[in-house]
Design a protein around this motif. Structure first.
Motif, PDB file in Angstrom:
ATOM      1  N   SER A   1      -8.305  -9.270   0.714  1.00  0.00           N
ATOM      2  CA  SER A   1      -7.214  -9.835   0.229  1.00  0.00           C
ATOM      3  C   SER A   1      -7.582 -10.641  -1.218  1.00  0.00           C
ATOM      4  CB  SER A   1      -6.311 -10.634   1.281  1.00  0.00           C
ATOM      5  OG  SER A   1      -6.738 -11.607   2.034  1.00  0.00           O
TER       6      SER A   1
ATOM      7  N   VAL B   1      -0.172  -2.608  -4.356  1.00  0.00           N
ATOM      8  CA  VAL B   1       0.032  -2.398  -2.971  1.00  0.00           C
ATOM      9  C   VAL B   1       1.427  -1.531  -2.891  1.00  0.00           C
ATOM     10  CG1 VAL B   1       1.737  -3.535  -0.901  1.00  0.00           C
ATOM     11  CG2 VAL B   1      -0.172  -5.160  -2.083  1.00  0.00           C
ATOM     12  N   GLN B   2       0.986  -0.336  -1.977  1.00  0.00           N
ATOM     13  CA  GLN B   2       2.588   1.104  -2.609  1.00  0.00           C
ATOM     14  C   GLN B   2       2.984   0.960  -0.915  1.00  0.00           C
ATOM     15  OE1 GLN B   2       1.533   3.485  -4.972  1.00  0.00           O
ATOM     16  NE2 GLN B   2       0.835   2.278  -6.091  1.00  0.00           N
ATOM     17  N   GLY B   3       2.977   0.117  -0.370  1.00  0.00           N
ATOM     18  CA  GLY B   3       3.338   0.166   1.371  1.00  0.00           C
ATOM     19  C   GLY B   3       2.346  -0.396   2.324  1.00  0.00           C
ATOM     20  N   THR B   4       2.616   0.177   3.114  1.00  0.00           N
ATOM     21  CA  THR B   4       2.020  -0.495   5.010  1.00  0.00           C
ATOM     22  C   THR B   4       1.507   0.541   5.486  1.00  0.00           C
ATOM     23  OG1 THR B   4       4.089  -1.220   6.013  1.00  0.00           O
ATOM     24  CG2 THR B   4       3.013  -2.948   4.499  1.00  0.00           C
ATOM     25  N   THR B   5       0.273   0.627   6.463  1.00  0.00           N
ATOM     26  CA  THR B   5       0.397   1.683   7.263  1.00  0.00           C
ATOM     27  C   THR B   5      -0.567   1.235   8.333  1.00  0.00           C
ATOM     28  OG1 THR B   5      -0.859   3.687   7.717  1.00  0.00           O
ATOM     29  CG2 THR B   5      -2.108   2.193   6.560  1.00  0.00           C
TER      30      THR B   5
ATOM     31  N   ARG C   1      -0.416  -3.250  11.449  1.00  0.00           N
ATOM     32  CA  ARG C   1      -0.018  -3.068  10.352  1.00  0.00           C
ATOM     33  C   ARG C   1      -0.275  -3.487   9.464  1.00  0.00           C
ATOM     34  NH1 ARG C   1       3.239   1.594  10.929  1.00  0.00           N
ATOM     35  NH2 ARG C   1       3.294   1.488   8.904  1.00  0.00           N
ATOM     36  N   TYR C   2      -0.928  -2.561   7.897  1.00  0.00           N
ATOM     37  CA  TYR C   2      -1.505  -3.621   6.228  1.00  0.00           C
ATOM     38  C   TYR C   2      -1.285  -3.605   5.311  1.00  0.00           C
ATOM     39  CZ  TYR C   2      -4.897  -5.412  10.277  1.00  0.00           C
ATOM     40  OH  TYR C   2      -5.097  -5.437  11.341  1.00  0.00           O
ATOM     41  N   ASP C   3      -0.973  -3.543   4.220  1.00  0.00           N
ATOM     42  CA  ASP C   3      -0.743  -3.390   2.978  1.00  0.00           C
ATOM     43  C   ASP C   3      -1.859  -2.166   2.360  1.00  0.00           C
ATOM     44  OD1 ASP C   3       1.596  -4.715   2.979  1.00  0.00           O
ATOM     45  OD2 ASP C   3       0.530  -5.970   1.477  1.00  0.00           O
TER      46      ASP C   3
ATOM     47  N   ALA D   1      -3.283   0.687  -0.953  1.00  0.00           N
ATOM     48  CA  ALA D   1      -3.623   0.575  -2.425  1.00  0.00           C
ATOM     49  C   ALA D   1      -4.243   1.692  -2.489  1.00  0.00           C
ATOM     50  CB  ALA D   1      -3.145  -0.642  -3.220  1.00  0.00           C
TER      51      ALA D   1
ATOM     52  N   VAL E   1      -7.613  -0.083   2.039  1.00  0.00           N
ATOM     53  CA  VAL E   1      -6.111  -1.627   3.249  1.00  0.00           C
ATOM     54  C   VAL E   1      -6.646  -2.743   2.675  1.00  0.00           C
ATOM     55  CG1 VAL E   1      -4.869   0.951   5.019  1.00  0.00           C
ATOM     56  CG2 VAL E   1      -7.645  -1.352   5.061  1.00  0.00           C
TER      57      VAL E   1
ATOM     58  N   GLU F   1      -6.831  -6.287   4.205  1.00  0.00           N
ATOM     59  CA  GLU F   1      -6.946  -7.271   4.661  1.00  0.00           C
ATOM     60  C   GLU F   1      -7.289  -8.803   4.522  1.00  0.00           C
ATOM     61  OE1 GLU F   1      -8.315  -6.925   9.612  1.00  0.00           O
ATOM     62  OE2 GLU F   1      -8.464  -5.100   8.021  1.00  0.00           O
TER      63      GLU F   1
END
Length: 205
Positions: A69, A79-83, A93-95, A97, A115, A117
């Motif tokens: 991070s 950042v595009q979202g979380t998965t 679940r993490y951000d 890109a 991801v 983290e």
């Protein structure tokens, strides 16, 4: 006239060249230097979006490359979202890109999903670690980690496959929740523990 001193010099020169020769991959495949941390963790230098090099842990069991991070903040990753990401016994679940490019020596992968983290536990072992090199990068290449020579070989020309001997074990495709991105589950291999067991066990690579 004696030729012995001449032969002695040639032998010494040959020995010196042997000692000073750098380790290389089979078939002259491109190699990366590997730094070992805590006796077993392989660390390689990578370039992220033309910046670096940064130290990444090589983890063939990680399906997606990870950027710490703090480094993501420095690189201003969008950042595009979380998965969801699953480990051997964990899930979270993490951000995520996309990198413009992740490069290891001569080899690179464009538009790579990563991801983001906090890798504080890894950095406790070595504060220079800035990420994890996972399978969504490594899957583009044949891979050889030479622990004796401390080098990582990456090949996209089928050269390493020609040198490899022994049984090939197929990898099982990961699976998980339908609402998650692909490649977020660990790859596994089918194994049998005994001759009495009918169904194979799936072991994480």
């Amino acid at each position: 006239m004696s030729f012995r001193p001449f032969f002695a010099c040639v032998s010494f020169a040959t020995l010196s060249l042997t000692v000073l020769a750098e380790p290389h991959c089979p078939g002259k495949v491109a190699s990366l230097p590997v730094r070992i941390v805590q006796g077993s963790q392989s660390i390689v230098p990578l370039w992220v979006n033309q910046n670096g090099p940064y130290d990444f842990l090589v983890d063939t069991g990680a399906q997606i490359a990870t950027v710490d991070s703090s480094l993501a903040s420095v690189l201003q990753l969008n950042v595009q979202g979380t998965t969801g990401i699953g480990g051997a016994a964990t899930h979270g679940r993490y951000d995520f890109a996309y990198l413009g490019q992740l490069r290891a020596g001569e080899k690179f992968v464009p538009d790579l999903l990563v991801v983001i983290e906090n890798l504080s536990q890894l950095k406790a072992a070595d504060p220079r670690i800035r990420g994890i090199l996972g399978d969504n990068f490594l899957e583009h290449f044949d891979l050889l980690i030479d622990n004796h020579e401390h080098i990582l070989c990456l090949d996209d020309s089928n050269t390493l496959a020609l040198f490899a001997k022994g049984e090939r074990v197929p990898l099982m495709e990961p699976y998980g929740p339908a609402n998650d991105l692909p490649f977020t589950g660990p790859m596994s291999v089918a194994a049998s523990m005994s001759s009495f067991q009918k169904a194979p066990l799936l072991l994480r690579t």
